[in-house]
Design an enzyme around this catalytic site. Sequence first.
Site, PDB file in Angstrom:
ATOM      1  N   THR A   1      39.250  36.822 -14.765  1.00 42.02           N
ATOM      2  CA  THR A   1      39.970  37.819 -15.547  1.00 42.02           C
ATOM      3  C   THR A   1      41.219  37.235 -16.189  1.00 42.02           C
ATOM      4  OG1 THR A   1      41.201  38.557 -13.600  1.00 42.02           O
ATOM      5  CG2 THR A   1      39.121  39.663 -14.061  1.00 42.02           C
ATOM      6  N   ASP A   2      41.842  36.245 -15.553  1.00 41.07           N
ATOM      7  CA  ASP A   2      43.083  35.676 -16.071  1.00 41.07           C
ATOM      8  C   ASP A   2      42.835  34.924 -17.371  1.00 41.07           C
ATOM      9  OD1 ASP A   2      45.817  35.486 -15.767  1.00 41.07           O
ATOM     10  OD2 ASP A   2      45.756  33.720 -14.497  1.00 41.07           O
ATOM     11  N   ASP A   3      41.855  34.021 -17.363  1.00 41.87           N
ATOM     12  CA  ASP A   3      41.494  33.322 -18.595  1.00 41.87           C
ATOM     13  C   ASP A   3      41.107  34.310 -19.683  1.00 41.87           C
ATOM     14  OD1 ASP A   3      40.903  30.119 -18.568  1.00 41.87           O
ATOM     15  OD2 ASP A   3      40.882  30.942 -16.553  1.00 41.87           O
TER      16      ASP A   3
ATOM     17  N   HIS B   1      48.800  39.905 -16.785  1.00 39.93           N
ATOM     18  CA  HIS B   1      48.117  39.410 -17.981  1.00 39.93           C
ATOM     19  C   HIS B   1      47.077  40.418 -18.472  1.00 39.93           C
ATOM     20  CE1 HIS B   1      49.245  35.057 -16.659  1.00 39.93           C
ATOM     21  NE2 HIS B   1      50.199  35.637 -17.356  1.00 39.93           N
TER      22      HIS B   1
END
Length: 646
Positions: free
Chosen positions: A385-387, A461
């Site tokens: 999920t971060d990328d 993010h």
Amino acid sequence: MTAERLAQDEKSDVRAENCLDAAVEYLRSLQHEDGWWKGDLATNVTMDAEDLMLRRFLGVATPRTDAETARWIRSQQRDDGTWATFPGGPGDLSTTVEAWVALRMAGNDPAEPYMAEAAEFIRGAGGVEKARVFTHLWLALFGLWEWDDCPDLPPELIFLPSWAPLNVYNWACWARQTIVPLTIVSALRPVRPVDFSVDQLRAGTPTARKAPPWTLDGGFQRLDVVLNAYTRWGPRGPLGGIRRLAMRRSVEWIVARQEADGGWGGIQPPWVYSLIALHLMGYATDHPVMAAGLRGLEGFTVHADTADGPVRWLEACQSPVWDTGLVVGALLDAGVAPDDQAVLKATDWLLEEQIDAPGDWQVRRPTLTTGGWAFEFANDGYPDTDDTAEIVLALRRVVHPEPQVLRAALDDAVEWTTGMQSTDGGWGAFDADNTDTTPLRLPFCDFGAVIDPPSADVTAHVVEMLAAEGRTGTDECRRGVRWLLDSQEADGSWFGRWGTNHVYGTGAVVPALIAAGTSTDDPVIRRAVSWLADHQNPDGGWGEDLRSYVDPSWIGRGDSTPSQTAWALLALLAADEQDETVRRGVGYLVDTQRPDGGWDEHRYTGTGFPGDFYIGYHLYRLVFPIWALGRYLGRDRPHQEGAVSR
């Protein structure tokens, strides 16, 4: 404001403009012809020691690889004879043990002063007896430690359904892919003897005391005794068929998750243990699966020439997708046109990297369709999920010649990321609701994070992405904001899971909350701003030592670094701060820039496992300062909300 002060500020802004232009030019020069950026990913010498031991165990070591690896390991030894897990950190027992053993395998004389100093430190730190479980496992592979003294991992775990405690999907994805092959290794207990011992590393320290049997820790400790006995004798009896079936099922599970580059999970631990497990199950080194795995490791190897001769070291992971997404966002904030050719080339490469394959995340979210991005060149089973959030934030601003194609890709990514929200309102990196803490109590788990619960930096993010997409009014965004508000520390900061540490967490959360509608005057934001201002260094920069994960006295304190200074500035600028604190932070970046446009960063600022494993991202020192300087100078022009925005 006086005329003199205005003149000083104008001069400072000119210097910042020149600094930013030089940095952007340097960053442009690093783009690969295919469109991506990737900085080296540095960790510590356990990666190299274990690579050498792996090759010795599989019988594929060569004098050249041994010599080059040993030369690198020696070059990283500290003046006190130890090896640390990060630059400037204290000597680490297990890292020093593994480095010493690898050097012995490479033919280094234990009487050499550097070897004797390492051995003295090991004994003084409690001896090899006090090393972590993973170190003991490596020693056991070569007859240097007793398998009976290693925690047992039964392969029968593979049979547990997803609702059962300790099933493999209750572990974080990186731990899951490590545990499954290790159950095979633990069951077979192989030994490939070497011609030396570790007696001089022993201190005669007693084994750890057992916890009371009525506690969870004590219960698992006693269960481990039973499992060890079963591993010795059980499989010889009627239950042997069940164990053999479990091992075959585990092999199928492992092989099914091999990536296109030959690796597993895009990271070193599951990769090396999968190769060992498959080898023990009869896969020869020239078997296509094994051969692909060994070839892939070469792609993670960095070669360099030094004054002492050539060296080789292993990246624990590679970060091209993450790096490229961050670069695109930084360039756009630095004023690069949203239809710039470098930006478009990176965008097209990222679109090709978007994942449309199934993955383990579907165990918790079976009806959710894919659409995320992974961290590495090849890790299709484990998007994160971060990328994905950072890539959406960057690509939604690109003016692409095929806006419908880009918009469709972003829509898929947003839906997937939103659907990965955990029940408590936050987001973990790779899985939803990966919060069961039972695995943490096992005797095996004395190193590294083994679950993937929501974290402030990842949640921030995603919230920032949802806000940019016009979804602040959705239940998912509101719950994410609430999770962030609830997780603020008493001092006004936020803990950073994937970057060091409270500077990273605070640098991520403040811009997200403000993007989601929190006022810059809100007490939550004011406390965060005060915390950052209070922790600015005399040189104008910010730094936080990695020891802050285990020693609270280090929180917000450490040598200034370019990346951490930029994180602090990003938060302050989002909060509309324009005071001396910000100007001094910008001044630090300007004053420390190299002539080529880059920055030096002698400290690690990335986190793998808080308290245990740390990362030096070589592009962080360039990308984040560009981002901060671009926002400081107001170069993130409104028209960069490109044709794909809502």
